[in-house]
Design a protein around this motif. Structure first.
Motif, PDB file in Angstrom:
ATOM      1  N   PHE A  13      51.723  42.356  29.181  1.00  0.00           N
ATOM      2  CA  PHE A  13      51.589  42.619  27.746  1.00  0.00           C
ATOM      3  C   PHE A  13      51.186  44.065  27.510  1.00  0.00           C
ATOM      4  O   PHE A  13      51.732  44.741  26.622  1.00  0.00           O
ATOM      5  CB  PHE A  13      50.555  41.680  27.138  1.00  0.00           C
ATOM      6  CG  PHE A  13      50.202  42.010  25.710  1.00  0.00           C
ATOM      7  CD1 PHE A  13      51.075  41.722  24.674  1.00  0.00           C
ATOM      8  CD2 PHE A  13      48.992  42.634  25.415  1.00  0.00           C
ATOM      9  CE1 PHE A  13      50.760  42.049  23.360  1.00  0.00           C
ATOM     10  CE2 PHE A  13      48.656  42.955  24.105  1.00  0.00           C
ATOM     11  CZ  PHE A  13      49.547  42.661  23.079  1.00  0.00           C
ATOM     12  N   PHE A  14      50.240  44.559  28.301  1.00  0.00           N
ATOM     13  CA  PHE A  14      49.790  45.940  28.147  1.00  0.00           C
ATOM     14  C   PHE A  14      50.943  46.922  28.372  1.00  0.00           C
ATOM     15  O   PHE A  14      51.093  47.911  27.649  1.00  0.00           O
ATOM     16  CB  PHE A  14      48.642  46.252  29.101  1.00  0.00           C
ATOM     17  CG  PHE A  14      47.347  45.584  28.746  1.00  0.00           C
ATOM     18  CD1 PHE A  14      47.039  45.278  27.435  1.00  0.00           C
ATOM     19  CD2 PHE A  14      46.407  45.273  29.721  1.00  0.00           C
ATOM     20  CE1 PHE A  14      45.845  44.671  27.089  1.00  0.00           C
ATOM     21  CE2 PHE A  14      45.205  44.666  29.400  1.00  0.00           C
ATOM     22  CZ  PHE A  14      44.928  44.362  28.083  1.00  0.00           C
ATOM     23  N   ALA A  15      51.783  46.657  29.393  1.00  0.00           N
ATOM     24  CA  ALA A  15      52.913  47.541  29.690  1.00  0.00           C
ATOM     25  C   ALA A  15      53.922  47.555  28.537  1.00  0.00           C
ATOM     26  O   ALA A  15      54.422  48.617  28.139  1.00  0.00           O
ATOM     27  CB  ALA A  15      53.590  47.106  30.980  1.00  0.00           C
ATOM     28  N   LEU A  23      51.919  54.916  18.485  1.00  0.00           N
ATOM     29  CA  LEU A  23      50.882  55.834  18.953  1.00  0.00           C
ATOM     30  C   LEU A  23      49.566  55.074  19.030  1.00  0.00           C
ATOM     31  O   LEU A  23      48.945  54.767  18.014  1.00  0.00           O
ATOM     32  CB  LEU A  23      50.757  57.021  17.996  1.00  0.00           C
ATOM     33  CG  LEU A  23      49.750  58.110  18.403  1.00  0.00           C
ATOM     34  CD1 LEU A  23      50.119  58.700  19.764  1.00  0.00           C
ATOM     35  CD2 LEU A  23      49.673  59.197  17.348  1.00  0.00           C
ATOM     36  N   ILE A  24      49.152  54.779  20.243  1.00  0.00           N
ATOM     37  CA  ILE A  24      47.955  53.971  20.484  1.00  0.00           C
ATOM     38  C   ILE A  24      46.954  54.853  21.219  1.00  0.00           C
ATOM     39  O   ILE A  24      47.205  55.296  22.341  1.00  0.00           O
ATOM     40  CB  ILE A  24      48.298  52.724  21.325  1.00  0.00           C
ATOM     41  CG1 ILE A  24      49.444  51.936  20.661  1.00  0.00           C
ATOM     42  CG2 ILE A  24      47.081  51.836  21.502  1.00  0.00           C
ATOM     43  CD1 ILE A  24      50.028  50.847  21.532  1.00  0.00           C
ATOM     44  N   LEU A  25      45.814  55.120  20.578  1.00  0.00           N
ATOM     45  CA  LEU A  25      44.878  56.114  21.094  1.00  0.00           C
ATOM     46  C   LEU A  25      43.544  55.508  21.490  1.00  0.00           C
ATOM     47  O   LEU A  25      43.059  54.562  20.864  1.00  0.00           O
ATOM     48  CB  LEU A  25      44.659  57.207  20.038  1.00  0.00           C
ATOM     49  CG  LEU A  25      45.912  57.967  19.596  1.00  0.00           C
ATOM     50  CD1 LEU A  25      45.572  58.972  18.518  1.00  0.00           C
ATOM     51  CD2 LEU A  25      46.585  58.656  20.784  1.00  0.00           C
ATOM     52  N   PHE A  61      49.814  54.727  26.994  1.00  0.00           N
ATOM     53  CA  PHE A  61      50.749  54.773  28.121  1.00  0.00           C
ATOM     54  C   PHE A  61      50.237  55.700  29.212  1.00  0.00           C
ATOM     55  O   PHE A  61      50.414  55.445  30.410  1.00  0.00           O
ATOM     56  CB  PHE A  61      52.156  55.182  27.658  1.00  0.00           C
ATOM     57  CG  PHE A  61      52.270  56.612  27.187  1.00  0.00           C
ATOM     58  CD1 PHE A  61      52.482  57.660  28.080  1.00  0.00           C
ATOM     59  CD2 PHE A  61      52.175  56.912  25.841  1.00  0.00           C
ATOM     60  CE1 PHE A  61      52.584  58.969  27.648  1.00  0.00           C
ATOM     61  CE2 PHE A  61      52.270  58.229  25.396  1.00  0.00           C
ATOM     62  CZ  PHE A  61      52.472  59.257  26.302  1.00  0.00           C
ATOM     63  N   GLU A  62      49.551  56.792  28.807  1.00  0.00           N
ATOM     64  CA  GLU A  62      48.977  57.710  29.791  1.00  0.00           C
ATOM     65  C   GLU A  62      47.830  57.022  30.535  1.00  0.00           C
ATOM     66  O   GLU A  62      47.687  57.173  31.758  1.00  0.00           O
ATOM     67  CB  GLU A  62      48.463  58.964  29.093  1.00  0.00           C
ATOM     68  CG  GLU A  62      47.791  59.952  30.028  1.00  0.00           C
ATOM     69  CD  GLU A  62      47.064  61.066  29.299  1.00  0.00           C
ATOM     70  OE1 GLU A  62      46.298  61.793  29.973  1.00  0.00           O
ATOM     71  OE2 GLU A  62      47.238  61.198  28.077  1.00  0.00           O
ATOM     72  N   TYR A  63      47.021  56.282  29.791  1.00  0.00           N
ATOM     73  CA  TYR A  63      45.898  55.568  30.405  1.00  0.00           C
ATOM     74  C   TYR A  63      46.401  54.603  31.476  1.00  0.00           C
ATOM     75  O   TYR A  63      45.886  54.576  32.603  1.00  0.00           O
ATOM     76  CB  TYR A  63      45.129  54.807  29.326  1.00  0.00           C
ATOM     77  CG  TYR A  63      44.078  53.849  29.861  1.00  0.00           C
ATOM     78  CD1 TYR A  63      42.809  54.294  30.208  1.00  0.00           C
ATOM     79  CD2 TYR A  63      44.367  52.488  30.013  1.00  0.00           C
ATOM     80  CE1 TYR A  63      41.847  53.415  30.698  1.00  0.00           C
ATOM     81  CE2 TYR A  63      43.411  51.607  30.497  1.00  0.00           C
ATOM     82  CZ  TYR A  63      42.161  52.078  30.840  1.00  0.00           C
ATOM     83  OH  TYR A  63      41.214  51.194  31.328  1.00  0.00           O
ATOM     84  N   LEU A  64      47.429  53.812  31.145  1.00  0.00           N
ATOM     85  CA  LEU A  64      47.943  52.834  32.111  1.00  0.00           C
ATOM     86  C   LEU A  64      48.540  53.509  33.336  1.00  0.00           C
ATOM     87  O   LEU A  64      48.496  52.951  34.442  1.00  0.00           O
ATOM     88  CB  LEU A  64      48.990  51.941  31.444  1.00  0.00           C
ATOM     89  CG  LEU A  64      48.481  50.943  30.399  1.00  0.00           C
ATOM     90  CD1 LEU A  64      49.636  50.081  29.889  1.00  0.00           C
ATOM     91  CD2 LEU A  64      47.374  50.046  30.955  1.00  0.00           C
ATOM     92  N   ASN A  65      49.091  54.698  33.161  1.00  0.00           N
ATOM     93  CA  ASN A  65      49.695  55.412  34.288  1.00  0.00           C
ATOM     94  C   ASN A  65      48.669  56.037  35.209  1.00  0.00           C
ATOM     95  O   ASN A  65      48.980  56.345  36.372  1.00  0.00           O
ATOM     96  CB  ASN A  65      50.646  56.499  33.773  1.00  0.00           C
ATOM     97  CG  ASN A  65      51.930  55.928  33.202  1.00  0.00           C
ATOM     98  OD1 ASN A  65      52.350  54.833  33.583  1.00  0.00           O
ATOM     99  ND2 ASN A  65      52.553  56.651  32.284  1.00  0.00           N
ATOM    100  N   THR A  66      47.455  56.225  34.700  1.00  0.00           N
ATOM    101  CA  THR A  66      46.446  56.921  35.506  1.00  0.00           C
ATOM    102  C   THR A  66      45.287  56.022  35.940  1.00  0.00           C
ATOM    103  O   THR A  66      44.572  56.360  36.884  1.00  0.00           O
ATOM    104  CB  THR A  66      45.860  58.115  34.731  1.00  0.00           C
ATOM    105  OG1 THR A  66      45.303  57.649  33.489  1.00  0.00           O
ATOM    106  CG2 THR A  66      46.954  59.138  34.421  1.00  0.00           C
ATOM    107  N   VAL A  67      45.101  54.891  35.256  1.00  0.00           N
ATOM    108  CA  VAL A  67      43.957  54.039  35.570  1.00  0.00           C
ATOM    109  C   VAL A  67      44.105  53.422  36.954  1.00  0.00           C
ATOM    110  O   VAL A  67      45.213  53.072  37.387  1.00  0.00           O
ATOM    111  CB  VAL A  67      43.786  52.941  34.498  1.00  0.00           C
ATOM    112  CG1 VAL A  67      44.911  51.904  34.573  1.00  0.00           C
ATOM    113  CG2 VAL A  67      42.435  52.244  34.647  1.00  0.00           C
ATOM    114  N   GLN A  68      43.008  53.317  37.660  1.00  0.00           N
ATOM    115  CA  GLN A  68      42.998  52.706  38.987  1.00  0.00           C
ATOM    116  C   GLN A  68      42.168  51.431  38.935  1.00  0.00           C
ATOM    117  O   GLN A  68      40.964  51.475  38.696  1.00  0.00           O
ATOM    118  CB  GLN A  68      42.434  53.676  40.022  1.00  0.00           C
ATOM    119  CG  GLN A  68      43.303  54.913  40.229  1.00  0.00           C
ATOM    120  CD  GLN A  68      42.756  55.828  41.313  1.00  0.00           C
ATOM    121  OE1 GLN A  68      41.614  55.687  41.753  1.00  0.00           O
ATOM    122  NE2 GLN A  68      43.573  56.764  41.749  1.00  0.00           N
ATOM    123  N   LEU A  69      42.835  50.312  39.139  1.00  0.00           N
ATOM    124  CA  LEU A  69      42.165  49.011  39.126  1.00  0.00           C
ATOM    125  C   LEU A  69      42.041  48.486  40.545  1.00  0.00           C
ATOM    126  O   LEU A  69      42.874  48.760  41.402  1.00  0.00           O
ATOM    127  CB  LEU A  69      42.964  48.017  38.272  1.00  0.00           C
ATOM    128  CG  LEU A  69      43.193  48.405  36.814  1.00  0.00           C
ATOM    129  CD1 LEU A  69      44.083  47.380  36.129  1.00  0.00           C
ATOM    130  CD2 LEU A  69      41.863  48.522  36.081  1.00  0.00           C
TER     131      LEU A  69
END
Length: 230
Positions: A13-15, A23-25, A61-69
């Protein structure tokens, strides 16, 4: 009409949401994101606490590309109210240690903690002196547990308490030269009925849930996942 949804961590869902063109900030303080279009808020959501907080203004989208889970599920839960606390350690998602703390910190007639009052006034009476000693012992016991061998290596603390109690805990820690900032403090976004073991167990899975507030039901977003209990 606004509608609040609660659902388990859902990467799919997040993807889809990140690739929706909206634009989600990020909002670091609220541990989540929001979307506004034409000066109208469409939705906002609080990430599961198991996710790192975003940067202010960071695109989703930037957050999801950089976050490390990670798959690690090691954390501390701390529930506090005046005179009552529950603290416990989870490793691999399993409770391995727990302690209930009870102290006499509240005047029976008023039903309020007298911490600030006792430090500046009202020390002359026996009951006041007793409550002050019990208040100090209350925070000492919490800190003793947090800085014990098994607990101090854990980074995340999921907590719930009144702001004034958190401030008092910080003050006592400073007096004892203990650094509470070595932990990452994340406030649980749920109501706490009481500081009991049953309530402690009830909130132990809260950090896996996302809370999504939909302001405009006509927003073009992916289907919001259904609530599922762990």
């Amino acid at each position: 009409m606004s509608r609040l949804y609660k659902f388990l961590d859902n990467p799919d869902f997040f993807a889809k949401l990140a690739n929706s063109g909206l634009l989600i900030l990020g909002d670091r303080e609220k541990h989540g994101f929001s979307c506004t279009e034409n000066n109208k808020k469409l939705f906002s959501f609080r990430l599961p606490l198991s996710y790192p907080a975003p940067l202010d203004g960071q695109a989703f989208f930037e957050y999801l590309n950089t976050v490390q889970l990670t798959d690690e599920d090691d954390f501390i839960i701390l529930l506090m109210e005046a005179g009552r606390a529950a603290v416990g350690l989870y490793k691999g998602g399993k409770l391995i240690d727990h302690k209930n703390i009870r102290k006499y910190m509240v005047r029976k007639k008023q039903g309020k903690a007298q911490i600030s009052h006792l430090k500046s006034k009202g020390k002359s009476r026996y009951g006041s002196r007793l409550r002050l000693r019990e208040s100090e012992a209350f925070f000492d016991e919490i800190l003793e547990k947090l800085f014990s061998e098994n607990y101090k290596s854990i980074s995340d603390i999921y907590y719930h308490c009144p702001v004034r109690l958190k401030a008092c805990l910080n003050e006592v820690a400073e007096d004892l030269k203990l650094d509470l900032n070595q932990f990452t403090w994340k406030r649980l976004a749920t109501d706490i009925k009481e500081c009991s073991f049953n309530e402690f167990k009830r909130v132990s899975s809260e950090h896996h849930y996302c809370r999504f507030l939909l302001k405009n039901e006509h927003s073009k977003i992916p289907t919001i996942p259904e609530y599922k209990k762990l």
